[in-house]
Design an enzyme around this catalytic site. Structure first.
Site, PDB file in Angstrom:
ATOM      1  N   GLY A   1     105.005  95.481  43.802  1.00 20.05           N
ATOM      2  CA  GLY A   1     103.836  96.259  44.163  1.00 20.05           C
ATOM      3  C   GLY A   1     103.280  96.991  42.959  1.00 20.05           C
ATOM      4  O   GLY A   1     103.981  97.218  41.965  1.00 20.05           O
ATOM      5  N   CYS A   2     102.017  97.371  43.045  1.00 20.31           N
ATOM      6  CA  CYS A   2     101.352  98.002  41.911  1.00 20.31           C
ATOM      7  C   CYS A   2     101.956  99.373  41.596  1.00 20.31           C
ATOM      8  O   CYS A   2     102.330  99.655  40.455  1.00 20.31           O
ATOM      9  CB  CYS A   2      99.848  98.112  42.177  1.00 20.31           C
ATOM     10  SG  CYS A   2      99.418  98.786  43.785  1.00 20.31           S
ATOM     11  N   TYR A   3     102.065 100.237  42.623  1.00 17.21           N
ATOM     12  CA  TYR A   3     102.694 101.542  42.402  1.00 17.21           C
ATOM     13  C   TYR A   3     104.128 101.375  41.916  1.00 17.21           C
ATOM     14  O   TYR A   3     104.606 102.106  41.039  1.00 17.21           O
ATOM     15  CB  TYR A   3     102.755 102.339  43.708  1.00 17.21           C
ATOM     16  CG  TYR A   3     101.477 102.902  44.219  1.00 17.21           C
ATOM     17  CD1 TYR A   3     100.730 103.799  43.465  1.00 17.21           C
ATOM     18  CD2 TYR A   3     101.022 102.579  45.498  1.00 17.21           C
ATOM     19  CE1 TYR A   3      99.558 104.347  43.987  1.00 17.21           C
ATOM     20  CE2 TYR A   3      99.854 103.116  46.007  1.00 17.21           C
ATOM     21  CZ  TYR A   3      99.126 104.006  45.258  1.00 17.21           C
ATOM     22  OH  TYR A   3      97.981 104.553  45.769  1.00 17.21           O
ATOM     23  N   ALA A   4     104.855 100.432  42.553  1.00 12.82           N
ATOM     24  CA  ALA A   4     106.268 100.254  42.238  1.00 12.82           C
ATOM     25  C   ALA A   4     106.450  99.885  40.774  1.00 12.82           C
ATOM     26  O   ALA A   4     107.324 100.420  40.077  1.00 12.82           O
ATOM     27  CB  ALA A   4     106.872  99.194  43.157  1.00 12.82           C
ATOM     28  N   ALA A  16     104.532 100.590  38.222  1.00  7.64           N
ATOM     29  CA  ALA A  16     104.275 101.740  37.355  1.00  7.64           C
ATOM     30  C   ALA A  16     105.410 102.763  37.446  1.00  7.64           C
ATOM     31  O   ALA A  16     105.842 103.330  36.432  1.00  7.64           O
ATOM     32  CB  ALA A  16     102.939 102.378  37.724  1.00  7.64           C
TER      33      ALA A  16
END
EC number: 1.2.1.38
Lengths: 343, 343, 343, 343
Positions: free
Chosen positions: C146-149, C151
């Site tokens: 995932g994108c948040y994950a 980062a």
């Protein structure tokens, strides 16, 4: 004076609430929605929590007419024509913000809205509410103009009334913020599709075209058509209109400004900019002002008219209240005397 | 092929770097700035850190001509005219992105730029670089067009070349993103003043007006003037042009589209939209494409042309590379074959 | 290498197309959509017209496996778990961009996604694709993070691996652009509701929380939980993460930067900022870079980690291609070597 | 009551004018600028043309004190400390919106503002104007709080006063719109650099840190430091604060909400959201409200506090008028009773 608002959950309805909050003579006594009867109003509109404590009520015309002196319909075109009926039949005052009662010529509504029109006798009862030019200021029924139409008509009024331009030369390039499309969900209101973007829509088919022509013909019956296009810009509020027309006679910028200043002398919401000054969109946001700048180009013999309004102000709720003030005999500026919000 | 970029710290200079990164036959061998010699390039442009390791060098024409085959001037108007001299004198190829070598008629530069022009004999050496219509494709010196001018000229070319319109009826309503104003600090690039705003500027005085006319007169010498206005919109990149003109003869939308398609058949960067389709600004961002949509209005006998480009792409760096490709005999698309960035 | 993309009409699918356009060794041979089989691809995506001429095909796994060497699923969570089955059963390589194969611990998917998980044996076949830390680089099946994950994990990796922080002190304040919510229509993607706004959503319940913890526990099994919140910001692309944690021992900014630089020395897409420099969101847009800035505060004994990625780049399509490169034995940077788009 | 405004051309000054317009008991009798004495006020501020007809006057303290009952200084830090002197010496009431009279501890101003402080005896005369907690409501001299400081202090007040949190666990992640940086031109207010961007600035060095601590220590003297960071978001107005702290004892969301509701029961401008509801930035724009949402996370034993204010409202001009109302004995809500502007 007591009023009820139907369609209060839409952007124009919310803006009516905001202006009425500061109106010295009007109390909003009930608020209604044609689509959202169950949810708590405060949950859906957290900016109003603790401030608007009226419940969201079902639409009961009897009850509304008992409790109020006037009803405002901030409902979409197609809805108002149904909702207005019982009020008109009971001879009760209505200000309608939709397009349902604006077009007087039979067949126009069907053509431009692709839908059945309201009964013709009812349409004819409504006074078209371009506030600066109301034909029947005492009329109980007001068809509040469209946002683009308001800006276009005010841009061109002095030139047509004073017979200054070639009638087949008018081009109106209109730009609108996204709130003009309302709260509905569609690709054209999707952030990732509209942010950093511009989109021309309804090419030569926007439903405000016949509305504009209808009013222009009151001032100049010979006018047939105008070139008018509408483009979405990535702002929430505001209409920015650039209008072009060829002059019959050359004119100086100063004379042009003077012509407009004199024409709108008694209209507190029309602010003509000094020569060589042009309004920016933000200078009217949150207000009922319509600001107009003017330039003559001797190379092309055209004038350029730059006009800005807040589509929810002078283009909807603000003008509705201005019309209410006229109807009720209040000072036109009641409730509309706030400064624009800037920056 | 080896190139040097002067003015690399401006937005057009940075965009040249971005396109050259993907160019198969060109290497950027040195980068220069006329204003920022001391600061580290990576500190000022953190998006390039570890990717562009070239140092920011002083402008030494001798050294540049020794190391490179061509120099690009991405410097502002007024700067290029000084910087270009030693290169031209040494018969060294120059692509200039400024306005300094575009206007061929004496007196025009002085009038519209309010500044002294470059020596006339030098100006005449430059080929005006509207890539699809270069007059001297072998010229070593190219005056890359302005962003508005590119969009306006491409919008009108088929109509003028095919003699379709009334020459005194052209109205160009141009909108530009803020990056068009460059990195300089001013009220018109201040976020709080431009966000959620629109501003018409340089009313009837924009310096791209004579540049547009000059090219239109190549296609149709009888054209005298056009109505052209420029408005800032709150996006970083992109030009959106709405152009209006009266036709000599009615036409169908399909014929209109066909006219443009045939005219631009061999131009891979001009994409004509199908009838009833109009380009949105975002569909060309990050690319060298110029997308055009067309509509005829039988009520007004006017056509509307909707044209979008990235002001830093086809409006500056992209077209400069397209011109370099033509000059060097590369395929026009070299380095420009990427997809636009969307959303 | 030949690949097929399912879910090409979503934002991640479109971004895959954009990156593959510049990939020297990969050809996209077919594109598919699970929801949009009828409309012409070019009509819906005008930025791709004349550039992507592949038709939008129905999803026929047999045909895909015949024509391609690998399939990318850019479909939403909940869809991928169905679509992936025939490929896995046929031992055919899959890179899945959804959340369906990321969570290894039974019950987690059900809890955080409120939906039935894919069969456990299939989930276990997938390698979690945090590219810099892949456990089974030869795995044919990759669950792209995932994108948040992405980062959050990259922000904390060096600190946990080097045992520098108090495990119960981690706070991740994450902000995301609206494209992270995809193309779907909802109030939270409505322009008028999100522009000029910020909204914290999924308070303590975001489905990336277990995904982050799962990876952090590989580095430090004792970690139990992190405080993680997600806020929408009015930009289209980009994730901006501010992460806080208490240190076991004081450290200087320089040492902190050095720790990260050494840790990520061999990772070309992780760019550590110099001491006292912090990345801005825009410096990675359009790219696969993850830029990290660091500061130690001796008053609070906390460090602040500022991390930016493009949610559609390193947060989705970019990292998927990086994972493909690893799987196929290409240089990690193939197809990802472009400069970020700025401004 | 008659007031004068110095620094009226800045954003806080303009916002004072906007609120005073609707104040029933206050008249603005003169407006002044320390930097812009020559230009016409209406030219620079076209949104006010025809509405504010007061001339922009030079700063003559004698004249101001003759004509007014109170002066508001909406001037930047560093300017106010000079301008305030003659008024204080003459025992004349002053509300100062700058940071010049806020920090009571000697040496703090020098350290955080990198400039010479006002004389200490004058600083001590000022009452810190966090309106809900004024120490000397009768004080003639009010140091109006900073925007971030207001939001941070109100977020933490109930927890510190009720002794609920671990003092070394506080993290405040603050985001601000660009108008917080004022009208000055700099790269951080340049549209192309800030639009679509986020920038963390003044890492661990923001001048509001000591101001926050000073007030927190009144409630809890043992507090030493907080982790506080400030990030620019691409909106014009608004502060969005996410605050984290570890609890001494677990608590339910409902109890948490109840704690805040009871604490702020008598404060009409603090609106506590229901459990599981969090304020969005836009719900307070154009108003003096401070809206707070709360959540407890049992996994991390942390609470998250989401707080929104308009930086020009409760963060500057709104609170200044609230303080004026307290000083003058008016109802706190006078002039501040408008609805927020939405959307």
């Amino acid at each position: 004076m007591k009023v009820s608002i139907i369609g209060v959950t839409g952007y124009s309805g919310l803006e009516l609430l905001r202006y009425f909050r500061q109106h010295p003579f009007v109390e909003v006594v009930s608020i209604h929605s044609h689509s959202m009867n169950k949810k708590s109003f405060g949950d859906v509109n957290p900016h109003l929590q603790q401030l608007i404590t009226l419940p969201l009520e079902e639409i009961n015309p009897e009850k509304i007419m008992e409790e109020s002196d006037l009803v405002l319909l901030a409902t979409p075109s197609g809805i108002s024509k149904e909702l207005a009926l019982p009020f008109i039949e009971a001879d009760f005052p209505v200000i309608d913000l939709s397009g349902d009662f604006r077009l007087k010529k039979q067949g126009e509504y069907e053509k431009w809205y692709a839908s059945t029109a309201a009964p013709n006798n009812l349409i004819q009862k409504f006074d078209y509410g371009l506030a600066e030019y109301r034909q029947y200021p005492q009329s109980k029924w007001i068809a509040n103009p469209g946002c683009y139409a308001t800006a276009a008509q005010l841009s061109l009024a002095p030139l047509l009334i004073e017979d200054k331009i070639l009638l087949d030369s008018i081009v109106v390039d209109a730009k609108s913020g996204i709130s003009g499309a309302g709260k509905g969900l569609s690709q054209s209101t999707h952030f990732s599709e509209t942010h950093d973007n511009m989109t021309l829509y309804k090419m030569n088919t926007h439903q405000h075209i016949p509305e504009i022509i209808q009013q222009l013909q009151i001032w100049e019956p010979k006018i047939k058509a105008i070139q008018f296009s509408t483009t979405l810009i990535p702002v929430t509020r505001g209409i920015f209109l650039t209008t072009y027309a060829k002059l019959k006679q050359p004119i100086s910028d100063e004379k042009l400004v003077q012509l407009y200043e004199e024409h709108f002398e008694k209209n507190p919401f029309i602010r003509i900019q000094k020569a060589s000054h042009y309004p920016v969109l933000k200078q009217v946001i949150g207000s009922n002002y319509c600001d107009i700048g003017l330039a003559y180009n001797q190379e092309t013999n055209m004038i350029t008219i730059v006009t800005v309004i807040d589509n929810l102000g002078k283009g909807a709720a603000g003008q509705a209240i201005q019309n209410l003030n006229i109807l009720a005999g209040f000072d036109e500026k009641c409730g509309l005397d706030n400064l624009p919000i800037y920056p």
